[in-house]
Design an enzyme around this catalytic site. Structure first.
Site, PDB file in Angstrom:
ATOM      1  N   TYR A 195     -14.091  -4.789   3.756  1.00  0.00           N
ATOM      2  CA  TYR A 195     -12.752  -5.174   3.290  1.00  0.00           C
ATOM      3  C   TYR A 195     -12.582  -6.669   3.511  1.00  0.00           C
ATOM      4  O   TYR A 195     -12.797  -7.159   4.620  1.00  0.00           O
ATOM      5  CB  TYR A 195     -11.651  -4.411   4.041  1.00  0.00           C
ATOM      6  CG  TYR A 195     -10.278  -4.908   3.670  1.00  0.00           C
ATOM      7  CD1 TYR A 195      -9.668  -4.510   2.483  1.00  0.00           C
ATOM      8  CD2 TYR A 195      -9.610  -5.837   4.467  1.00  0.00           C
ATOM      9  CE1 TYR A 195      -8.431  -5.013   2.103  1.00  0.00           C
ATOM     10  CE2 TYR A 195      -8.374  -6.351   4.092  1.00  0.00           C
ATOM     11  CZ  TYR A 195      -7.788  -5.928   2.913  1.00  0.00           C
ATOM     12  OH  TYR A 195      -6.571  -6.431   2.545  1.00  0.00           O
ATOM     13  N   TYR A 249       0.825  -1.217   0.000  1.00  0.00           N
ATOM     14  CA  TYR A 249       0.000   0.000   0.000  1.00  0.00           C
ATOM     15  C   TYR A 249       0.858   1.267   0.000  1.00  0.00           C
ATOM     16  O   TYR A 249       0.558   2.212   0.729  1.00  0.00           O
ATOM     17  CB  TYR A 249      -0.910   0.037   1.238  1.00  0.00           C
ATOM     18  CG  TYR A 249      -1.702  -1.222   1.497  1.00  0.00           C
ATOM     19  CD1 TYR A 249      -2.639  -1.681   0.566  1.00  0.00           C
ATOM     20  CD2 TYR A 249      -1.530  -1.954   2.662  1.00  0.00           C
ATOM     21  CE1 TYR A 249      -3.366  -2.828   0.803  1.00  0.00           C
ATOM     22  CE2 TYR A 249      -2.251  -3.105   2.901  1.00  0.00           C
ATOM     23  CZ  TYR A 249      -3.171  -3.536   1.968  1.00  0.00           C
ATOM     24  OH  TYR A 249      -3.896  -4.670   2.223  1.00  0.00           O
ATOM     25  N   LYS A 267      -5.161 -13.816  11.019  1.00  0.00           N
ATOM     26  CA  LYS A 267      -4.543 -12.816  11.889  1.00  0.00           C
ATOM     27  C   LYS A 267      -4.261 -13.355  13.298  1.00  0.00           C
ATOM     28  O   LYS A 267      -3.302 -14.082  13.479  1.00  0.00           O
ATOM     29  CB  LYS A 267      -5.385 -11.542  11.893  1.00  0.00           C
ATOM     30  CG  LYS A 267      -5.389 -10.871  10.496  1.00  0.00           C
ATOM     31  CD  LYS A 267      -5.595  -9.393  10.519  1.00  0.00           C
ATOM     32  CE  LYS A 267      -5.235  -8.731   9.205  1.00  0.00           C
ATOM     33  NZ  LYS A 267      -6.333  -8.356   8.360  1.00  0.00           N
ATOM     34  N   ASP A 293     -16.737 -12.793   7.665  1.00  0.00           N
ATOM     35  CA  ASP A 293     -15.283 -12.647   7.640  1.00  0.00           C
ATOM     36  C   ASP A 293     -14.869 -12.114   9.015  1.00  0.00           C
ATOM     37  O   ASP A 293     -15.006 -10.932   9.305  1.00  0.00           O
ATOM     38  CB  ASP A 293     -14.902 -11.683   6.511  1.00  0.00           C
ATOM     39  CG  ASP A 293     -13.399 -11.413   6.452  1.00  0.00           C
ATOM     40  OD1 ASP A 293     -12.686 -11.836   7.381  1.00  0.00           O
ATOM     41  OD2 ASP A 293     -12.962 -10.783   5.476  1.00  0.00           O
TER      42      ASP A 293
END
Ligand SMILES: *Cc1c(COP(=O)(O)O)cnc(C)c1O
Length: 419
Positions: free
Chosen positions: A146, A19, A268, A239
């Site tokens: 996202y 990014y 994560k 998610d």
């Protein structure tokens, strides 16, 4: 700059950062060590981490229980292919996740990254219908969402604002919608969904849309989505890559709403932030649609590093900690402290909103034009905080001590009031 190590100066010419506009972005900081909630830079400075490496390092860095489990596993067998062979850490992880997740979320597909687990969930949803003789290739997703950076997942991220807006023409399987926030919009959403025979699944981050700007919605919204999916005969994919493992207060965010998705994705904090690892977990009825004498009905997916023994050992150790530490009360205490210590930001002229959910603290600005320029100020204040979009946020390790958290909130108050 002169005290940067050689690996930094040479290597920086060859690395492509995430990014990042490589031409104009400020130089990244060289890190040599982590411990607890601290990051040590090459020049010896220590930063208190407000982000926990994109909220993965839930137990703090270098947790001895996780490191020990990985050391033992590494010597015995770091990895062996998952095709035709299985290993104990991977099967143990599947067994434990099936036990921890609500309802009959019983079948775990272990992958490496969050994005890949979402890809797998999406493939499961489409093929679930194909295997039952129905062609449904579309996904309903939400503004502010996202779900990853790969092609399939980009299509279900926020369509306009998202960091993936360049790629619109490549992505054809998406149907963006607004999250229902009241009975009326919930009814309209359910009606639209039932009227579209092409939709395989609705995908949403439960309670908090993370990378979209830390946007919160209610448990009721999730119950409306569950009801709409049931009514339309469409799968619901949650998610929980960001929200899972106590980030929002419960072990899984769906537990606050009392709903069970058809497929859930986790990553994560799953491995405690030490190993790339993710999982897509399906309910029995989803798995049953693939369970057949016909080989064509099998799920054709298999990452090389699937079922990674070392990563699964880390995840099992991480689950030990989630099971035995009192993270529920700890997160409640973090939330209370974030509320109290970020509240003064409300009085600043440029602050639009201050909000807290579990171990997530957010200060949203009215005018975000100067926000990127503040990044070095946080480092000067001894903290690692990375504003993005129009927010300054904290997603610290769940093990952070109150005085360490105060350093983070103090830095936000100081930097924003000086700005
Ligand atoms: C981080 C994240 C992903 C993507 O995970 P990667 O491991 O970066 O591919 C997907 N969904 C959510 C909600 C996330 O927070």
């Amino acid at each position: 700059m002169t005290d940067h190590p050689a690996w930094y100066s040479v290597g920086s010419q060859h690395a492509w950062l995430p990014y990042t506009q490589m031409k104009t972005a400020p130089a990244p900081l060289p890190v040599v060590k982590t411990e607890g909630v601290r990051i040590t830079l090459a020049d010896g400075r220590e930063l208190i981490d407000g982000i926990a490496s994109w909220w993965a390092s839930a137990h703090g860095y270098n947790h001895p229980h996780i490191l020990k489990a990985m050391q033992d596993q590494m010597l015995a067998m770091p990895h062996v292919m998952f095709g035709g062979l299985v290993n104990q850490p991977a099967l143990r992880l599947c067994t434990r996740l099936a036990g921890l997740l609500p309802g009959d979320l019983n079948r775990c597909f272990i992958a490496e990254s969050g994005s890949v687990s979402v890809e797998v969930a999406m493939k499961m949803a489409v093929q679930y219908f194909l295997n039952r003789g129905e062609q449904r290739f579309k996904f309903v997703h939400f503004r502010g969402g996202y779900h990853g950076d790969t092609l399939g997942t980009m299509a279900v991220c926020d369509p306009e604002e998202g960091m993936h807006s360049h790629f619109g023409p490549l992505l054809r399987h998406h149907l963006p919608a607004d999250l229902p926030h009241n009975e009326k919009s919930a009814a309209a959403f359910a009606e639209d969904l039932a009227g579209n025979p092409h939709v395989a699944a609705v995908i949403v981050e439960p309670l908090v849309q993370g990378a979209g700007g830390m946007l919160f919605h209610s448990a009721e919204t999730l119950r409306w989505l569950r009801a709409a999916c049931d009514h339309a005969g469409v799968l619901l994919i949650l998610d929980e890559i960001f929200t899972g493992f106590y980030r929002t207060g419960h072990m899984f965010a769906c537990q606050e709403a009392g709903i069970v998705p058809d497929i859930v994705t986790l990553s994560k904090a799953l491995s405690g932030g030490v190993s790339p690892l993710s999982v897509a977990v399906a309910r029995d009825h989803v798995f049953d649609a693939f369970y057949d004498d016909d080989p064509a009905k099998a799920l054709m997916h298999g990452p090389t590093y699937m079922g990674h023994a070392l990563g699964c050992a880390a995840a099992n150790a991480s689950l030990d900690l989630f099971e035995r530490e009192d993270y529920g009360p700890r997160v409640a205490a973090i939330a209370g402290q974030l509320e109290a210590e970020l509240a003064p930001c409300r009085t600043l002229a440029n602050v639009k909103d201050v909000r807290v959910k579990g171990a997530i603290g957010v200060v949203q600005l009215k005018d975000a034009s100067g926000l990127q320029a503040l990044k070095p100020r946080f480092v000067e204040a001894g903290v690692w905080i990375r504003p993005f979009r129009d927010i300054v946020y904290l997603t610290p390790s769940l093990t952070i001590a109150p005085d360490e958290l105060s350093v983070l909130t103090g830095a936000i108050n100081k930097v924003l009031s000086e700005a």
